[in-house]
Design an enzyme around this catalytic site. Sequence first.
Site, short mmCIF file in Angstrom:
data_model
loop_
_atom_site.label_atom_id
_atom_site.label_comp_id
_atom_site.label_asym_id
_atom_site.label_seq_id
_atom_site.Cartn_x
_atom_site.Cartn_y
_atom_site.Cartn_z
CG LEU A 33 10.47 53.45 37.01
CD1 LEU A 33 11.43 53.43 35.80
CD2 LEU A 33 10.75 54.67 37.87
CG HIS A 37 8.68 57.51 38.06
ND1 HIS A 37 7.78 56.57 38.49
CD2 HIS A 37 9.20 58.07 39.19
CE1 HIS A 37 7.78 56.53 39.82
NE2 HIS A 37 8.62 57.44 40.27
CE LYS A 151 2.18 62.17 44.35
NZ LYS A 151 3.32 61.56 44.97
P1 AMP Z 1 9.84 58.70 43.45
O1 AMP Z 1 10.23 57.48 42.68
O2 AMP Z 1 8.48 58.65 44.02
O3 AMP Z 1 10.90 59.14 44.42
O4 AMP Z 1 9.75 59.87 42.37
C1 AMP Z 1 10.83 60.17 41.53
C2 AMP Z 1 10.53 61.45 40.82
O5 AMP Z 1 9.32 61.31 40.05
C3 AMP Z 1 10.29 62.63 41.77
O6 AMP Z 1 10.90 63.79 41.23
C4 AMP Z 1 8.79 62.75 41.79
O7 AMP Z 1 8.33 64.04 42.08
C5 AMP Z 1 8.45 62.38 40.35
N1 AMP Z 1 7.06 61.96 40.24
C6 AMP Z 1 6.42 61.03 40.99
N2 AMP Z 1 5.10 60.96 40.65
C7 AMP Z 1 4.93 61.89 39.67
C8 AMP Z 1 3.79 62.31 38.91
N3 AMP Z 1 2.59 61.77 39.08
N4 AMP Z 1 3.97 63.28 37.99
C9 AMP Z 1 5.20 63.85 37.80
N5 AMP Z 1 6.31 63.48 38.47
C10 AMP Z 1 6.18 62.52 39.40
#
Ligand code: AMP
Length: 282
Positions: A33, A37, A151
């Site tokens: 995280l 996140h 993102k």
């Molecule tokens: P992940 O753990 O990469 O699967 O991401 C979980 C959630 O966090 C997903 O909805 C991503 O789009 C969101 N997320 C990841 N990086 C960012 C970021 N830099 N800004 C906003 N949301 C993000």
Amino acid sequence: MLIIKTTEALQRQLHAWQKNAKTIGFVPTMGALHEGHLSLVRAAAADSDIVVCSIFVNPTQFNDPTDYAKYPVTIENDIRLLAEEEVDLLYLPAVSELYPSGTHDLETYDLGNLNSEMEGRFRPGHFQGVCQVMKRLLEKVHPTKLFMGQKDYQQCLVVQRLIQIIGLSTALVICPTVRENGGLAMSSRNMRLPPDSRKEAEALYRELKSLAEAAFKTPLEEAKAQAVASLEAKGITVEYIQLADATSLQLLQTWSSDRQMVVLAAIFIAGIRLIDNLLVER
Ligand code: AMP
């Protein structure tokens, strides 16, 4: 913050909240995280009575097995970060909990052009895996609202389509991309970038911004070619850089004034694949 690993315990707790008409905001993640996140967690907390977060590195969405093997796992730090936020429940399922019959021969979804362009094209099977895990999570949590990051723009549209396909009432809230000071979109994969490459990777955001700002001033093909040339001059490999309709993600060959547009790109830098996107201001 409750930490729950089984579906049975999860649903017992959720039923208690739902009986009291609490709204549930859900933030699914794969862990490692960062502030991106946490911004989703904060958006959920500001909106919903109850915040449920999940951490699950979903094996079915990795088209590249080495990427799965190398995906960063920082669970103790993740739990500490979430405990400092207004998270009511953290769901930490095992693979067997979400896929009791294994991860092979799973159902598939008709995602149309979302499955054949950009992330769909270059990561075959990826969005099927995203849908497989999101279906299981959404049917277990049944959130009022689901919070996801811009993102992963194409992923947001895929999940929106999944919600329609499986007929859930959950509303998707797309939250803005959180960036480092230099503009690099925060990502768990950034941890794997060597320090020099991290700085170089800022060029992705800069080029997407220049491309979006070139709208209607420079012919699209010329603006795209400039962006590719300037990324390649830094030793960055460009997998794609595209302009698309922001609602359908249909690819566009020219600037179009009668719809919301988005520019999206995927690059490789120091062997790490990064994606980013920007809405084109009208
Ligand atoms: P992940 O753990 O990469 O699967 O991401 C979980 C959630 O966090 C997903 O909805 C991503 O789009 C969101 N997320 C990841 N990086 C960012 C970021 N830099 N800004 C906003 N949301 C993000």
